[in-house]
Enzyme design. Structure first.
Site, PDB file in Angstrom:
ATOM      1  N   HIS A 204       0.809  -1.219   0.000  1.00 35.20           N
ATOM      2  CA  HIS A 204       0.000   0.000   0.000  1.00 35.20           C
ATOM      3  C   HIS A 204       0.839   1.264   0.000  1.00 35.20           C
ATOM      4  CE1 HIS A 204      -3.002  -2.996   0.979  1.00 35.20           C
ATOM      5  NE2 HIS A 204      -3.801  -2.194   0.318  1.00 35.20           N
ATOM      6  N   ARG A 311     -10.604   3.835  -0.535  1.00 31.65           N
ATOM      7  CA  ARG A 311     -10.037   2.985   0.528  1.00 31.65           C
ATOM      8  C   ARG A 311     -10.265   3.687   1.864  1.00 31.65           C
ATOM      9  NH1 ARG A 311      -5.831   1.929  -3.739  1.00 31.65           N
ATOM     10  NH2 ARG A 311      -5.601  -0.327  -3.897  1.00 31.65           N
ATOM     11  N   ARG A 347     -15.466   1.570  -0.315  1.00 26.67           N
ATOM     12  CA  ARG A 347     -15.137   0.252   0.231  1.00 26.67           C
ATOM     13  C   ARG A 347     -15.102   0.345   1.751  1.00 26.67           C
ATOM     14  NH1 ARG A 347      -9.622  -2.640  -1.329  1.00 26.67           N
ATOM     15  NH2 ARG A 347      -8.781  -1.215   0.225  1.00 26.67           N
ATOM     16  N   GLU A 449     -10.722 -10.825  -4.519  1.00 21.39           N
ATOM     17  CA  GLU A 449      -9.281 -10.692  -4.263  1.00 21.39           C
ATOM     18  C   GLU A 449      -8.715 -11.884  -3.515  1.00 21.39           C
ATOM     19  OE1 GLU A 449      -8.503  -7.053  -2.125  1.00 21.39           O
ATOM     20  OE2 GLU A 449     -10.188  -7.334  -0.771  1.00 21.39           O
ATOM     21  N   ASN A 472      -4.245  -6.925  -6.803  1.00 22.45           N
ATOM     22  CA  ASN A 472      -3.062  -6.881  -5.924  1.00 22.45           C
ATOM     23  C   ASN A 472      -3.093  -8.042  -4.943  1.00 22.45           C
ATOM     24  OD1 ASN A 472      -2.895  -4.420  -7.183  1.00 22.45           O
ATOM     25  ND2 ASN A 472      -3.705  -3.274  -5.455  1.00 22.45           N
ATOM     26  N   ASP A 473      -4.206  -8.160  -4.230  1.00 21.61           N
ATOM     27  CA  ASP A 473      -4.306  -9.263  -3.276  1.00 21.61           C
ATOM     28  C   ASP A 473      -4.522 -10.586  -3.994  1.00 21.61           C
ATOM     29  OD1 ASP A 473      -3.848  -8.212  -0.712  1.00 21.61           O
ATOM     30  OD2 ASP A 473      -5.784  -7.199  -0.774  1.00 21.61           O
ATOM     31  N   ARG A 483       2.883  -9.145  -1.119  1.00 23.53           N
ATOM     32  CA  ARG A 483       2.973  -8.022  -2.063  1.00 23.53           C
ATOM     33  C   ARG A 483       3.884  -6.907  -1.572  1.00 23.53           C
ATOM     34  NH1 ARG A 483      -3.207  -5.725  -1.491  1.00 23.53           N
ATOM     35  NH2 ARG A 483      -2.366  -3.711  -2.068  1.00 23.53           N
ATOM     36  N   CYS A 520      -9.911  -3.075 -10.055  1.00 24.60           N
ATOM     37  CA  CYS A 520      -9.436  -1.870  -9.354  1.00 24.60           C
ATOM     38  C   CYS A 520      -8.072  -2.089  -8.709  1.00 24.60           C
ATOM     39  CB  CYS A 520     -10.446  -1.380  -8.332  1.00 24.60           C
ATOM     40  SG  CYS A 520     -10.770  -2.565  -7.028  1.00 24.60           S
TER      41      CYS A 520
HETATM   42  C1  PEP Z   1      -6.413  -5.104  -4.411  1.00 25.60           C
HETATM   43  O1  PEP Z   1      -6.128  -5.953  -3.555  1.00 25.60           O
HETATM   44  O2  PEP Z   1      -6.154  -5.248  -5.626  1.00 25.60           O
HETATM   45  C2  PEP Z   1      -7.102  -3.859  -4.017  1.00 25.60           C
HETATM   46  C3  PEP Z   1      -7.555  -3.012  -4.919  1.00 25.60           C
HETATM   47  O3  PEP Z   1      -7.208  -3.603  -2.685  1.00 25.60           O
HETATM   48  P1  PEP Z   1      -6.002  -3.055  -1.792  1.00 25.60           P
HETATM   49  O4  PEP Z   1      -4.853  -2.766  -2.717  1.00 25.60           O
HETATM   50  O5  PEP Z   1      -6.474  -1.863  -1.063  1.00 25.60           O
HETATM   51  O6  PEP Z   1      -5.727  -4.222  -0.887  1.00 25.60           O
HETATM   52 MG    MG Z   2      -7.021  -5.744  -1.580  1.00 24.05          MG
END
Ligand code: PEP
Ligand code: MG
Length: 590
Positions: A204, A311, A347, A449, A472-473, A483, A520
């Site tokens: 993040h 977020r 979210r 995710e 991402n997750d 990550r 996203c």
């Molecule tokens: C993701 O996991 O791709 C996502 C958009 O959520 P975050 O990056 O806030 O975990």
């Molecule tokens: Mg995520």
């Protein structure tokens, strides 16, 4: 990786993980590892009383922290509770008007010292007095004074951004680690970029850097041991290269590149008003991801047609106590009104894992493996009061414009059903209070995710109004690669066939259930992946505002039919290297 030895002012080159494109050039401001960075400055006369007040607020915050700790001692074994209780009481007394407090106020007033430096000076003096006594009881009291002083200094520096504020304007922040919460405190008008010893490409912190358009390179081991405050440093966030004390020729090269990038950026800005439509006339929705409400201006300036991901966890960071319902509502209302009728996807809280918010300290427990623990929706469903107030704030904001509720880290249908019950209960309660919440229940969607959610996408589609794929997750959990860990950053690859299959599977489930699906995660903001995502059936992409113009440019050049055919070809591949080649060839053709 360092390629030359360090001697004074010699050019040094390091390679790390480039996480936010662009070039920053400026003096380094090194934040000390582990130790307190205590700023020291003389106050203008008229600021003295305000500084005393700042000190008193920090005392109060420290008092609240200790009182909370004191309450927690009741759950401990009696002997421990008693011992700790005495200690904390002594700390509370010290905060309530001791020699330490009086001495600090005197130093602020008489010497016009800032509060942190005044505390440090007062502690040193008290400790010198104790040291002469050579008594073990006194030695323990000496430590108490130090501990209390440190607590208040931390409260002062955390709440007031002193670490970054102390850096001269245009500095490059160099630190062992920068947390997502730290990044939220950076103002791109003051900070040029940053570089760290630790951190991975999709953590993040990296995402925040992209959102704030701050060039950043993470994961350079021992950087803080080599760079010194004041060294000139170049951050090339695109290639992941850092140059410390560049020679004249190198510096000029980077300055030229920075100017070229700025010119490119200005050209892209002209795309703001044009629609995102493919060469064969398919309309694509491009939305912005927001971490902080203040980013709304960037989102609007980028031409985003809505907020695809807010977020909300960032609203809970860098503060002592969580925002209550009214405060959350106010923040959301301003955002929803600011978007002038365009959709805002809110979210619910996604804390846990690497995203920590010390305002929730009382609610959060340590997990053996935080990424797999009580994170996101799991945490919210265990905190009915906290979650209820967030849902109420969102429902109230819905009276001011179109919003959608998005649930993070869903893995079961039961979780979505539980949230629907909370939403229904909160709506009834707000109605009884006579609060305006609009007539419709806002659409409730889920983040895809977790691999299990993707594989159960058909079932989830039955209880969801939309899907948002968090690549991402999804990549992290599918490939079992943290990550935010620089040591495995080279293995993190959203083009792995397993990840792509899960995206495709979710897109097909959404299509069958006739619900919209967006992406996203960070993949959505990289124009290299645009053709593939659209080819897999996605028609909505949400990304950091900074990425939006380049993705729009890509959308406008590509042919959706050809992209779909290429995606089909890619889905037949077993090797991510081959997938990358097929994608790059396709991108080069268009
Ligand atoms: C993701 O996991 O791709 C996502 C958009 O959520 P975050 O990056 O806030 O975990
Ligand atoms: Mg995520």
């Amino acid at each position: 990786m360092r390629t030359r030895a360090n001697t004074d002012c010699q050019q040094l080159i390091f390679d790390g993980v480039g996480v936010a494109a662009g070039i920053a050039i400026g003096p380094a401001h090194v934040m000390e590892r582990g130790s307190l960075n205590i700023p020291e400055y003389k106050l203008p006369r008229k600021q003295v009383e305000a500084e005393v007040e700042r000190f008193q607020s920090a005392l109060q915050r420290s008092q609240t922290q200790i009182e909370t700790l004191r309450r927690k001692t009741s759950a401990l074994p009696p002997a421990v509770a008693e011992e700790l209780g005495f200690l904390l009481d002594a700390h509370l007394q010290m905060l309530a008007g001791s020699r330490l407090v009086r001495g600090v106020e005197q130093r602020i007033r008489e010497n016009r010292r800032n509060a942190e430096a005044a505390i440090q000076a007062e502690i040193s003096e008290i400790v010198r007095g104790f040291a002469e006594l050579e008594d073990s009881y006194m030695a323990a009291r000496m430590q108490d004074v130090r501990d209390v002083g440190t607590r208040v200094i931390r409260s002062l520096t955390k709440s007031n951004l002193q670490e970054f504020k102390m850096a001269p304007k245009g500095s490059v922040i160099v630190a062992a680690e920068i947390t997502p919460a730290d990044t939220a405190l950076m103002d791109p008008r003051d900070v040029a970029g940053f570089a760290t010893d630790m951190g991975g490409v999709e953590g993040h912190t990296a995402i925040m850097a992209r959102s704030l358009e701050l060039p950043a390179v993470l994961g350079v081991p021992d950087l803080t041991a080599v760079v010194r405050t004041g060294d000139v440093i170049v951050v090339d966030g695109t290639s992941g290269r850092l140059v410390v004390n560049p020679d004249r020729v190198t510096l000029q090269e980077y300055r030229n590149r920075r100017s070229r990038l700025l010119r490119q950026r200005r050209r892209l800005d002209r795309l703001r008003g044009v629609t995102a439509i493919t060469a064969d006339d398919a309309r694509i929705a491009l939305h912005a991801n927001l971490e902080l409400p203040r980013e709304i201006d960037l989102a609007i300036a980028s031409g985003a047609e809505g907020i695809g991901l807010l977020r909300t966890e960032f609203l809970f960071m860098n503060r002592e106590t969580p925002p209550d319902e009214d405060e959350q509502y106010e923040t959301l209302r301003v955002l929803v009104e600011g978007m002038k009728g365009q959709p805002v996807t809110i979210r619910t809280l996604d804390v846990g894992g690497e995203k920590l918010a010390y305002s929730l300290g009382d609610h959060m427990t340590d997990a053996v493996n935080p990424a797999l623990g009580l994170r996101a929706i799991r945490f919210s469903l265990r905190q009915p009061k906290l979650f209820g107030s967030q849902i109420s704030a969102i429902l109230r904001a819905a009276a001011h414009g179109p919003i959608r509720i998005l649930l993070p880290m869903i893995s079961t249908v039961a979780e979505v059903e539980s949230v629907r019950e909370v939403v229904a209960r909160m709506r009834r309660r707000l109605r009884r209070r006579g609060t305006n919440i609009g007539s419709e229940v806002p659409p409730i969607g889920v983040m895809i995710e977790v691999p299990g959610a993707a594989l159960a996408a058909d079932a989830l589609a039955g209880v969801s109004d939309f899907f948002a794929v968090g690549t991402n997750d999804l990549t992290m959990y599918t490939l079992a690669i943290d990550r935010s860990d620089e040591q495995v950053a080279h293995l993190y690859n959203p083009l792995h066939p397993a990840v792509l299959r899960l995206i495709q599977f979710s897109a097909q489930a959404a299509l069958r259930a006739r619900i919209p699906i967006s992406v996203c995660g960070e993949m959505a903001g990289d124009p290299r992946y645009t053709a593939l995502l659209l080819g897999l059936g996605v028609r909505e992409l949400s990304m950091s505002s900074a990425s939006l113009p380049r993705v729009k440019q890509r959308v406008r050049t590509l042919d959706l039919m050809a992209s779909t055919r290429r995606a089909e070809m890619i889905m037949d591949q077993a090797d991510s290297g081959r997938i990358e080649t097929l994608l790059d060839e396709f991108n080069a053709l268009e």
